[in-house]
Design a protein around this motif. Structure first.
Motif, short mmCIF file in Angstrom:
data_model
loop_
_atom_site.label_atom_id
_atom_site.label_comp_id
_atom_site.label_asym_id
_atom_site.label_seq_id
_atom_site.Cartn_x
_atom_site.Cartn_y
_atom_site.Cartn_z
N THR A 1 -29.06 54.44 -10.80
CA THR A 1 -29.13 53.08 -11.63
C THR A 1 -27.91 52.60 -12.46
N GLU A 2 -26.91 53.75 -13.16
CA GLU A 2 -25.74 53.47 -13.57
C GLU A 2 -24.86 53.01 -12.66
N ASN A 3 -24.79 53.73 -11.37
CA ASN A 3 -23.70 53.05 -10.49
C ASN A 3 -24.09 51.86 -9.96
N CYS A 4 -25.41 51.55 -9.63
CA CYS A 4 -26.01 50.29 -9.31
C CYS A 4 -25.42 49.04 -10.24
N LEU A 5 -25.95 49.38 -11.66
CA LEU A 5 -25.27 48.32 -12.63
C LEU A 5 -23.80 48.21 -12.69
N SER A 6 -23.00 49.27 -12.59
CA SER A 6 -21.57 49.15 -12.62
C SER A 6 -21.04 48.41 -11.44
N SER A 7 -21.44 48.64 -10.18
CA SER A 7 -20.97 47.91 -9.21
C SER A 7 -21.20 46.56 -9.14
N CYS A 8 -22.71 46.17 -9.47
CA CYS A 8 -23.07 44.78 -9.72
C CYS A 8 -22.26 43.96 -10.67
N LEU A 9 -21.92 44.79 -11.77
CA LEU A 9 -21.21 43.94 -12.93
C LEU A 9 -19.65 44.06 -12.39
N ASP A 10 -19.25 44.80 -11.74
CA ASP A 10 -17.77 44.94 -11.19
C ASP A 10 -17.89 43.78 -10.19
N ARG A 11 -18.70 43.42 -9.16
CA ARG A 11 -18.69 42.18 -8.43
C ARG A 11 -18.40 40.98 -9.22
N PHE A 12 -19.18 40.83 -10.25
CA PHE A 12 -19.25 39.73 -11.17
C PHE A 12 -18.02 39.55 -11.78
N ILE A 13 -17.44 40.54 -12.23
CA ILE A 13 -16.14 40.37 -12.85
C ILE A 13 -15.14 39.92 -11.86
N ASP A 14 -15.07 40.55 -10.58
CA ASP A 14 -13.98 40.44 -9.44
C ASP A 14 -14.14 38.89 -9.00
N THR A 15 -15.57 38.47 -9.04
CA THR A 15 -15.82 37.06 -8.67
C THR A 15 -15.30 36.03 -9.62
N THR A 16 -15.77 36.50 -10.68
CA THR A 16 -15.03 35.48 -12.28
C THR A 16 -13.62 35.40 -11.99
N LEU A 17 -12.89 36.58 -11.81
CA LEU A 17 -11.61 36.51 -11.82
C LEU A 17 -11.01 35.51 -10.64
N HIS B 1 -27.44 35.45 -17.58
CA HIS B 1 -28.23 35.47 -16.40
C HIS B 1 -27.55 36.34 -15.49
N PHE B 2 -26.47 36.68 -15.21
CA PHE B 2 -25.97 37.71 -14.42
C PHE B 2 -26.54 39.09 -14.69
N MET B 3 -26.75 39.55 -16.04
CA MET B 3 -27.13 40.58 -16.42
C MET B 3 -28.41 40.74 -15.97
N GLU B 4 -29.19 39.86 -16.16
CA GLU B 4 -30.58 39.79 -15.78
C GLU B 4 -30.85 40.34 -14.40
N LEU B 5 -29.96 39.50 -13.50
CA LEU B 5 -29.93 39.72 -12.04
C LEU B 5 -29.51 41.05 -11.57
N CYS B 6 -28.66 41.75 -12.30
CA CYS B 6 -28.17 43.02 -12.16
C CYS B 6 -29.26 44.01 -12.62
N TRP B 7 -29.91 43.86 -13.78
CA TRP B 7 -30.95 44.53 -14.42
C TRP B 7 -32.24 44.59 -13.13
N ASP B 8 -32.69 43.38 -12.91
CA ASP B 8 -33.73 43.37 -11.86
C ASP B 8 -33.37 43.87 -10.65
N LYS B 9 -32.19 43.82 -10.04
CA LYS B 9 -31.88 44.68 -8.80
C LYS B 9 -31.80 46.03 -9.07
N CYS B 10 -31.25 46.52 -10.12
CA CYS B 10 -31.00 48.02 -10.21
C CYS B 10 -31.88 48.90 -11.02
#
Length: 83
Positions: free
Chosen positions: A52-68, A31-40
């Protein structure tokens, strides 16, 4: 087939709970990957541009940080409850 003892049932329930957690986590990741994909990703192509790469990376980093952070907080709550 032999009947399961209490320990076997408890172990089976633990394994089932762990598998359910894995499935929920996997669904959240998708679900989060879909959100990042749609956003970026504005227009899919053969390659991703650097923006686009930077956006995806930042989006996924936020997901990982939040999950941790959530996992850490949950562990603290569980630890306090066990004391």
């Amino acid at each position: 087939m032999a009947e399961l003892g209490e320990a076997d049932v408890a172990e089976l329930q633990r394994l089932m709970a762990a598998e359910q957690q894995k499935a929920q986590f996997t669904a959240q990741v998708h679900h989060f990957m879909e959100l990042c994909w749609d956003k970026c990703v504005e227009k899919p192509g053969n390659r991703l541009d650097s923006r686009t790469e930077n956006c995806l990376s930042s989006c996924l980093d936020r997901f990982i940080d939040t999950t941790l952070a959530i996992t850490s907080r949950f562990a603290q709550i569980v630890q306090k409850g066990g004391q």
